[in-house]
Design a protein around this motif. Structure first.
Motif, PDB file in Angstrom:
ATOM      1  N   ASP A   1      48.569  48.448   4.269  1.00 51.96           N
ATOM      2  CA  ASP A   1      47.617  47.660   5.045  1.00 51.96           C
ATOM      3  C   ASP A   1      47.328  48.405   6.346  1.00 51.96           C
ATOM      4  O   ASP A   1      47.637  49.603   6.458  1.00 51.96           O
ATOM      5  CB  ASP A   1      48.123  46.237   5.276  1.00 51.96           C
ATOM      6  CG  ASP A   1      49.433  46.175   6.076  1.00 51.96           C
ATOM      7  OD1 ASP A   1      49.763  47.156   6.782  1.00 51.96           O
ATOM      8  OD2 ASP A   1      50.128  45.143   5.998  1.00 51.96           O
ATOM      9  N   VAL A   2      46.754  47.734   7.327  1.00 50.00           N
ATOM     10  CA  VAL A   2      46.325  48.419   8.550  1.00 50.00           C
ATOM     11  C   VAL A   2      47.497  48.978   9.347  1.00 50.00           C
ATOM     12  O   VAL A   2      47.309  49.848  10.207  1.00 50.00           O
ATOM     13  CB  VAL A   2      45.495  47.479   9.447  1.00 50.00           C
ATOM     14  CG1 VAL A   2      44.189  47.124   8.771  1.00 50.00           C
ATOM     15  CG2 VAL A   2      46.283  46.213   9.806  1.00 50.00           C
ATOM     16  N   GLU A   3      48.719  48.505   9.079  1.00 48.53           N
ATOM     17  CA  GLU A   3      49.897  48.996   9.806  1.00 48.53           C
ATOM     18  C   GLU A   3      50.734  49.965   8.991  1.00 48.53           C
ATOM     19  O   GLU A   3      51.822  50.350   9.405  1.00 48.53           O
ATOM     20  CB  GLU A   3      50.771  47.815  10.243  1.00 48.53           C
ATOM     21  CG  GLU A   3      50.114  46.866  11.217  1.00 48.53           C
ATOM     22  CD  GLU A   3      51.064  45.772  11.653  1.00 48.53           C
ATOM     23  OE1 GLU A   3      51.966  46.049  12.478  1.00 48.53           O
ATOM     24  OE2 GLU A   3      50.924  44.638  11.156  1.00 48.53           O
ATOM     25  N   GLY A   4      50.225  50.392   7.839  1.00 49.77           N
ATOM     26  CA  GLY A   4      50.951  51.361   7.022  1.00 49.77           C
ATOM     27  C   GLY A   4      51.576  50.716   5.791  1.00 49.77           C
ATOM     28  O   GLY A   4      51.148  49.659   5.323  1.00 49.77           O
TER      29      GLY A   4
ATOM     30  N   PRO B   1      52.382  58.897   8.226  1.00 46.72           N
ATOM     31  CA  PRO B   1      52.629  58.046   9.392  1.00 46.72           C
ATOM     32  C   PRO B   1      51.381  57.687  10.183  1.00 46.72           C
ATOM     33  O   PRO B   1      51.359  56.669  10.876  1.00 46.72           O
ATOM     34  CB  PRO B   1      53.610  58.873  10.235  1.00 46.72           C
ATOM     35  CG  PRO B   1      53.384  60.287   9.798  1.00 46.72           C
ATOM     36  CD  PRO B   1      53.002  60.223   8.362  1.00 46.72           C
ATOM     37  N   ARG B   2      50.344  58.523  10.095  1.00 49.16           N
ATOM     38  CA  ARG B   2      49.078  58.192  10.769  1.00 49.16           C
ATOM     39  C   ARG B   2      47.927  58.875  10.035  1.00 49.16           C
ATOM     40  O   ARG B   2      48.126  59.823   9.288  1.00 49.16           O
ATOM     41  CB  ARG B   2      49.106  58.628  12.244  1.00 49.16           C
ATOM     42  CG  ARG B   2      49.569  60.039  12.484  1.00 49.16           C
ATOM     43  CD  ARG B   2      49.735  60.328  13.957  1.00 49.16           C
ATOM     44  NE  ARG B   2      50.468  61.578  14.156  1.00 49.16           N
ATOM     45  CZ  ARG B   2      50.786  62.082  15.357  1.00 49.16           C
ATOM     46  NH1 ARG B   2      50.445  61.433  16.454  1.00 49.16           N
ATOM     47  NH2 ARG B   2      51.446  63.212  15.449  1.00 49.16           N
TER      48      ARG B   2
ATOM     49  N   LEU C   1      51.042  53.870  11.110  1.00 55.44           N
ATOM     50  CA  LEU C   1      52.219  53.024  11.284  1.00 55.44           C
ATOM     51  C   LEU C   1      52.243  52.437  12.696  1.00 55.44           C
ATOM     52  O   LEU C   1      52.141  53.169  13.685  1.00 55.44           O
ATOM     53  CB  LEU C   1      53.493  53.832  11.069  1.00 55.44           C
ATOM     54  CG  LEU C   1      53.960  54.098   9.636  1.00 55.44           C
ATOM     55  CD1 LEU C   1      55.150  55.053   9.650  1.00 55.44           C
ATOM     56  CD2 LEU C   1      54.323  52.801   8.919  1.00 55.44           C
ATOM     57  N   SER C   2      52.384  51.123  12.779  1.00 55.49           N
ATOM     58  CA  SER C   2      52.575  50.487  14.076  1.00 55.49           C
ATOM     59  C   SER C   2      54.052  50.568  14.448  1.00 55.49           C
ATOM     60  O   SER C   2      54.910  50.726  13.571  1.00 55.49           O
ATOM     61  CB  SER C   2      52.136  49.023  14.009  1.00 55.49           C
ATOM     62  OG  SER C   2      53.012  48.287  13.165  1.00 55.49           O
TER      63      SER C   2
ATOM     64  N   THR D   1      57.724  56.722  12.992  1.00 53.02           N
ATOM     65  CA  THR D   1      58.411  57.334  11.856  1.00 53.02           C
ATOM     66  C   THR D   1      59.237  56.341  11.052  1.00 53.02           C
ATOM     67  O   THR D   1      59.717  55.330  11.586  1.00 53.02           O
ATOM     68  CB  THR D   1      59.330  58.474  12.330  1.00 53.02           C
ATOM     69  OG1 THR D   1      59.949  59.094  11.198  1.00 53.02           O
ATOM     70  CG2 THR D   1      60.396  57.971  13.283  1.00 53.02           C
ATOM     71  N   LEU D   2      59.392  56.647   9.759  1.00 51.52           N
ATOM     72  CA  LEU D   2      60.316  55.922   8.878  1.00 51.52           C
ATOM     73  C   LEU D   2      61.732  56.480   8.978  1.00 51.52           C
ATOM     74  O   LEU D   2      62.683  55.857   8.513  1.00 51.52           O
ATOM     75  CB  LEU D   2      59.869  56.055   7.411  1.00 51.52           C
ATOM     76  CG  LEU D   2      58.962  54.992   6.812  1.00 51.52           C
ATOM     77  CD1 LEU D   2      57.626  54.972   7.520  1.00 51.52           C
ATOM     78  CD2 LEU D   2      58.758  55.250   5.328  1.00 51.52           C
ATOM     79  N   ILE D   3      61.871  57.673   9.558  1.00 53.13           N
ATOM     80  CA  ILE D   3      63.141  58.390   9.542  1.00 53.13           C
ATOM     81  C   ILE D   3      64.060  57.835  10.626  1.00 53.13           C
ATOM     82  O   ILE D   3      63.852  58.066  11.819  1.00 53.13           O
ATOM     83  CB  ILE D   3      62.917  59.898   9.755  1.00 53.13           C
ATOM     84  CG1 ILE D   3      61.945  60.440   8.700  1.00 53.13           C
ATOM     85  CG2 ILE D   3      64.237  60.650   9.718  1.00 53.13           C
ATOM     86  CD1 ILE D   3      61.426  61.839   9.003  1.00 53.13           C
TER      87      ILE D   3
END
Length: 436
Positions: A199-202, A223-224, A233-234, A269-271
């Protein structure tokens, strides 16, 4: 089609028999294999033996299991590619290309990139580029023991990262809708794509949870400037996703930050700080040009060690001339200024186009990246066909979708930043008319 010639008493023998028939042309792409129970009865083997044979063939990419439709011989499915459509006389608004006028001139940097010849046995990464890359990513992954690997672009990096970590038929989490090259890489590698909605936030939290429950061993995330949606990503979403991943520290996270030099959004980041297997990939293809095919991958030490085994001198290393050329531009104030101006230009042109569409009653939002992801009031294929009759070649969302709505997308991905004002006005008129 000759399935009567299948022989064998063990799973390996049955699989080898089917492969031989396929190689001889007696079984062709799309041919259906006998149901497991039927094959087991015919060969006088246990049903589990037939199941194991088909599993071996699926892992080798020879067959594809299609649920109730049975198991069929695999073929080479065509996958859509980025770039201009070959041979079209239409105005192509689906290319995903940067504006060539916004790519820095590399002629001055080239003279300083030649230098002395590099020979076999020398380091495969230019030390100065390695240091610059560490500075580039270090601030975004603070406190991590990072290693740098240089690859021939982001797609090459993703392919190598998956190859060093996965086996055929392993599951990979992909954003849905997804970048075309990632779809292509996963299919060619024989991995199973597990779609995670965006969605709009990733990536969505529930989507990632479901993918992890399905046993994915790797996650590819943008990520973007997610392609095609432009999502970024927010901070809140990134924190939620890291919390979910905290219980899965050995799942490989690959972040493809392809738009980093041009993005108008901050990096999230997801990391997480304790995650064990990861790679942050940053390429220069969008900023310095697609022909400047180089990316840096910042990874944990173990992943870097595995990657190094796939970078043997003389065959798969990245030319030191190209490395020096990229370094010269990454450290040149004029080139960096041109890249910054290009990033602002793409954002402004996309925002202006989206605003004009919204004013005309077709709501649109400019996110981040080179493209617009336009939601339509009817199926995208209908709109694209109408646009084609008006001289435009648009790219529908069907090509990017992994889930069940693949054949009924209501989105177009538009590349409009390089249109003249007159072209933009005409396209807006035609889009509004075609969407009625």
């Amino acid at each position: 089609m000759d399935t009567q010639s299948i022989t064998g008493a063990t799973a390996a023998e049955i699989a080898d028999s089917i492969r031989t028939l396929h190689e001889r042309g007696e079984l062709r792409a799309g041919d259906a294999l006998p149901p497991v129970r039927e094959l087991a009865t015919r060969l006088s083997v246990n049903r589990n033996t037939a199941v194991a044979a088909y599993r071996l063939l699926a892992q080798a990419g020879v067959v594809v299991a299609r649920g109730r439709a049975g198991t069929v011989i695999a073929g080479m499915e065509a996958v859509a590619q980025e770039g201009y459509a070959a041979g079209s006389v239409l105005r192509d608004i689906g290319t995903g290309n940067p504006d060539p006028r916004r790519i820095p001139d590399a002629s001055t940097a080239l003279a300083g990139a030649l230098g002395r010849p590099v020979l076999y046995g020398e380091p495969v990464i230019d030390p100065a580029l390695e240091q610059r890359a560490l500075e580039w990513v270090g601030a975004d992954l603070p406190g991590r023991d990072l290693r740098i690997t240089v690859t021939s672009g982001a797609v090459d990096a993703v392919e190598r990262l998956l190859a060093q970590a996965l086996l055929r038929d392993d599951a990979v989490a992909l954003e849905d809708p997804c970048f075309l090259a990632s779809i292509h890489t996963v299919r060619l590698g024989g991995y199973r794509a597990v779609p995670v909605p965006v969605d709009v936030e990733g990536m969505t939290v529930e989507g990632l949870r479901a993918a992890l429950a399905a046993g994915v061993r790797a996650i590819i995330c943008t990520p973007r400037a997610q392609n095609p949606t432009g999502a970024t990503l927010s901070p809140g979403r990134a924190a939620e996703l890291r919390a979910v991943l905290a219980d899965h520290p050995y799942v490989l996270i690959v972040e493809d930050d392809h738009f980093s030099m041009l993005s108008q959004r901050p990096y999230e980041t997801l990391i997480g700080p304790e995650h064990r297997r990861f790679a942050l990939v940053r390429s220069v293809s969008k900023s310095l040009g697609p022909d400047m095919c180089l990316a840096v991958a910042a990874t944990d030490p173990e992943t870097a060690e595995r990657l190094s085994l796939r970078l043997s001198p003389g065959t798969t290393w990245v030319s030191h001339i190209l490395q020096r050329l990229v370094l010269a531009q990454l450290t040149d104030a004029t080139a960096l200024q041109a890249v910054a101006e290009a990033g602002r230009h793409y954002a402004e042109r996309n925002a202006a186009f989206a605003g004009a569409l919204t004013d005309r009653g077709l709501p649109a939002t400019a996110a981040d990246g080179l493209n617009l992801w336009l939601e339509l009031p009817l199926e995208a294929k209908t709109v694209a066909d109408r646009l084609m009759r008006r001289g435009w070649l648009a790219r529908t969302g069907d090509e990017f979708v992994l889930g069940e709505q693949r054949s009924a997308s209501r989105h177009l991905r538009l590349t409009v930043h390089d249109l003249t004002d007159e072209e933009a006005e005409r396209l807006i008129d035609d889009l509004v008319d075609a969407s009625r």
